[in-house]
Design an enzyme around this catalytic site. Structure first.
Site: not given
Lengths: 500, 299
Positions: A206, A258, A263, A280, A314, A411
């Protein structure tokens, strides 16, 4: 000393009669990449069992270009029934064909996909830039070539798994459910699909809802490549679609790239099942510059670390640590370098920084910028003008920050760099590790021993020395702590898709 | 020793420099911006003849070319200067009388620099007395490489004194310095000793000018300017023979030092064959087609 100063004063002497041709304001020629050769259908369906099929949900959503805010296409939204169809197709392909054919035949298909990506590189690069907003320079020189390289690299491993993991009888897992983010749409699809196919698994992938086009183009390419039906299925949609993949009982392996929040949800969802999982997730990397660093190259590395792909990376070097005795000089150089960055139309070959991926993300970045200002950090932005249309953000620095600032610990995923100073190596190691994330880090020093000392103490999956944001299919990539677990790329990336 | 010349000299990382260089060649320079760049590059050339077989006749022909780079193409600038051995300065000055084109002379036991300091001074004084506007000196690479920085510094300073009003270009001969760290050190040393220009190469040693070397030198100039407010010029020399490469250098100059340096007062190309390629490209921009090389003089 006197002699030295004496010489300097002599250079000041008036110079006479030198013919002058000053070129004020020399501008580069606008050079937008043509989009005429690119075919984007008005509507895309789901890629299941080798065919594009209409969604059972009957729902479609728009994908827009973040640089023009224009609608590019309509994309099918896969519901639970659609996901079930895709997983069944993948399971069927796994049982009937893909696990049975010789490994060297699998390799041939993967090589073919790699070559076809190279052949259609220009089309992929342009669509990636139109749909995601990243500058064409990056999609052309980094995303697309690296995507092809991942397929080439893993194609080579397909028939050598017994040598990669000797005496372990490595076997595939079955159906891999893969969910990828919007920052490197094609590249992340390659990172996920290539090792899964090489190890003999089948795939339900996806792509992100804001950047589905290159994955769908990849579906077309896979169709053209003659890959057996159902080996790769691509279903588009939002978080719900992703959840349906994760929760499907016939999915044997979940690979997610993502946000850390999602996650965590995924990890909870697979708890108690036999599903293998790799995550990740986010990062807030420390980019550390010592006083003995090659300073002008460090400035380039800082720029590349935080402004590459508008900071939607990331592993972006979003926390800068500068040794205090060179901070003033380095910051001045950095500010000056930021002035030469060209922000604008991502399709223009001169553009260094393109559009923010979506309106939603732009709002998030803007919110963090106001948080930084309210927290009392000193803001500095490039003086560049932004286009009137589209989602753009000026390259931004926050100076005089500390580990207690939110802009330092959270982040932002945008072109916003938080700058701190440090005095000793012990101090900077402590600060760099003082964060829930641990994906990557950078260190700049001319002293090799310092690099090894520091890298062994860093809780980060990747540490770059005197460079930043370098990627290679042979090199494993992944995080510590809340940046996830499992590795992608290299030999490590194979093991995530095998029972060993 | 006593004096440290390199307190503010940063380390240089070759890989990082090359990465930065790669970006300069991807900028889009075409149409107006290309024409501007081509004419600017032409105007920055030091047209050079430095051969044992140079004669007054050869120098006169080159000077004519300097003034009339191509009479067939309208509105062309002249080159910046001609560069000759000291014994041809007088000829060149006479030939260029009444123009703004400078006469530069290589001096100081060019190209090796292996002679006594008194001979180097005399060489310089002679060139200046013959009317040279600019002196292109070479540093003593042997002394530099053995760490005798005081010697190199004093020599440059003494030559600078001998130059009087003439501008001093200091040739580092980067092809013999081996590392970019050395290039940076030599740049800082030359600038502190009074160089008006720093120059990469004599053209007699390979490699001559390269973009990485030039970038490191431009950064040294920039740091000096930031610290003292004083501008120093830059001259890459040797090996730049095509318009395309020259434009890449201009992009590098533009993004490193900025518009104030985009003039032949502060930037030169030491080249002889570059001029004709620039002319060919200018002709192509004006007429839409390339002309044969035979239409451009080889003087």
């Amino acid at each position: 000393m006197n002699q030295k100063e004496n010489r300097i004063s002599k250079t000041e002497k008036k110079l006479e009669n030198v013919s002058k041709t000053v070129f004020k304001d020399w501008k580069y020629a606008p050079s937008p990449e043509s989009t005429e050769h690119v075919k984007i259908a008005p509507r895309y369906d789901l890629f299941i069992n080798g065919k594009f099929v209409k969604p059972e949900s009957k729902k479609y959503f728009d994908t827009v270009s973040p640089s023009t805010e224009k609608k590019l296409s309509e994309i099918a939204e896969a519901g639970e029934k659609d996901v079930d169809k895709a997983v069944s197709a993948a399971k069927n392909a796994y049982d009937k064909t893909w696990r049975k054919i010789p490994a060297k035949e699998r390799a041939k298909y993967i090589y073919r996909i790699a070559r076809m990506i190279q052949e259609r590189a220009r089309e992929f690069a342009v669509i990636e830039t139109m749909d995601g907003g990243k500058p064409i320079r990056e999609s052309r020189d980094i995303d697309v070539p690296l995507a092809a390289n991942h397929f080439f690299y893993y194609a080579g491993w397909a028939d050598k798994l017994d040598y990669a993991f000797p005496k372990t009888n490595p076997r595939p897992l079955g159906v891999a459910g893969q969910i990828i983010p919007w920052n490197f749409p094609l590249l992340m699809a390659a990172w996920k699909i290539a090792p899964a196919l090489a190890t003999g698994n089948t795939v339900v992938l996806k792509p992100a809802e804001s950047t589905p086009l290159t994955a769908l183009k990849l579906a077309e390419l896979i169709q053209d490549s003659g890959l057996p039906e159902g080996v790769v299925n691509i279903v588009t949609g939002f978080g719900k679609t992703g959840a349906a993949i994760v929760n499907h009982p016939n999915v044997n392996k979940v690979a997610f790239t993502g946000s850390t929040d999602v996650g965590k949800i995924i990890q909870k969802a697979v708890a108690g099942t036999s599903k293998k999982i790799t995550l990740e997730l986010g990062g807030k990397a420390a980019n550390i510059v010592f006083d003995d660093a090659p300073i002008d190259q460090a400035v380039e590395g800082i720029v590349n670390g935080i402004f590459f792909n508008q900071g939607h990376v990331c592993c972006a070097g979003s926390r800068l640590f500068v040794q205090e005795n060179i901070a003033a000089n380095l910051i001045e150089k950095l500010k000056e370098r930021m002035e030469s960055l060209i922000v604008g139309d991502p399709l223009d070959k001169n553009t260094d920084i393109g559009a923010i991926n979506s309106k939603e993300q732009l709002l998030k970045i803007q919110e963090y910028i106001s948080i930084g200002i309210n927290e009392g950090a000193e803001i500095h932005q490039s003086s560049c003008a932004l286009p009137n249309k589209g989602f753009f953000c000026k390259p931004t620095l926050f100076l005089n920050t500390s580990q207690s600032h939110r802009i330092v610990t959270e982040e932002i995923f945008g072109p916003v760099l938080a700058v701190q100073t440090f005095r000793t190596i012990e101090e900077v190691i402590e600060k760099a590790n003082n964060i829930p994330y641990g994906l990557s880090a950078g260190v700049w020093t001319d002293k090799g021993s310092k690099i090894f000392h520091l890298t062994s103490k860093m809780r980060a999956g990747v540490v770059w020395a005197n460079t930043y944001n370098k990627f290679d299919p042979a090199s494993p990539f992944g995080g510590y702590k809340e940046s996830g677990f499992g590795r992608e790329g290299g030999l490590h990336g194979l093991s995530a898709y095998l029972t060993i | 020793m006593g004096i440290s010349y390199f307190d503010d000299t940063p380390h240089v990382d070759q890989v990082g420099v090359e990465e930065r260089i790669a970006r300069f060649s991807t900028r889009s320079i075409k149409k107006t911006s290309k024409m501007q760049a081509l004419k600017l590059a032409l105007n920055m050339i030091d047209l050079t003849t430095l051969e044992g077989k140079d004669t007054p006749g050869k120098v006169n022909q080159m000077c004519y070319k300097a003034m009339h780079v191509c009479n067939q193409l309208p509105e062309l600038p002249t080159v910046a200067a001609v560069c000759v051995y000291p014994n041809h300065v007088k000829t060149a000055r006479k030939a260029l009388n009444g123009t703004e084109i400078k006469v530069a002379a290589v001096a100081t036991a060019f190209p090796s620099g292996n002679s006594t300091s008194s001979i180097k001074l005399e060489d310089t004084q002679f060139a200046v007395s013959e009317g040279a506007h600019e002196i292109d000196m070479v540093i003593s690479r042997g002394e530099f490489l053995r760490g005798n920085y005081n010697f190199v510094f004093d020599e440059i300073a003494a030559i600078k004194d001998a130059c009087g009003k003439a501008r001093l270009k200091v040739i580092l001969e980067t092809g013999e310095l081996s590392t970019l760290d050395n290039v940076r050190k030599a740049s800082d040393l030359a600038i502190q000793a009074g160089a008006d220009f720093i120059k990469t190469s004599t053209g007699k040693i390979q490699p001559a000018a390269t973009m990485p070397v030039t970038l490191v030198m431009l950064q040294a100039i920039k740091d000096h300017y930031k610290k003292t407010g004083k501008m120093v010029g830059m001259k890459p020399a040797g090996g730049i023979s095509t318009a395309k490469v020259a434009i890449n250098y201009l992009v590098m100059l533009h993004e490193t030092l900025g518009d104030s340096w985009m003039t032949n007062e502060w930037f030169r190309f030491g080249a002889s064959s570059l001029a004709n390629d620039l002319l060919m490209q200018i002709g192509k921009e004006q007429h839409g087609i390339y002309q044969s090389k035979d239409y451009f003089s080889n003087d």
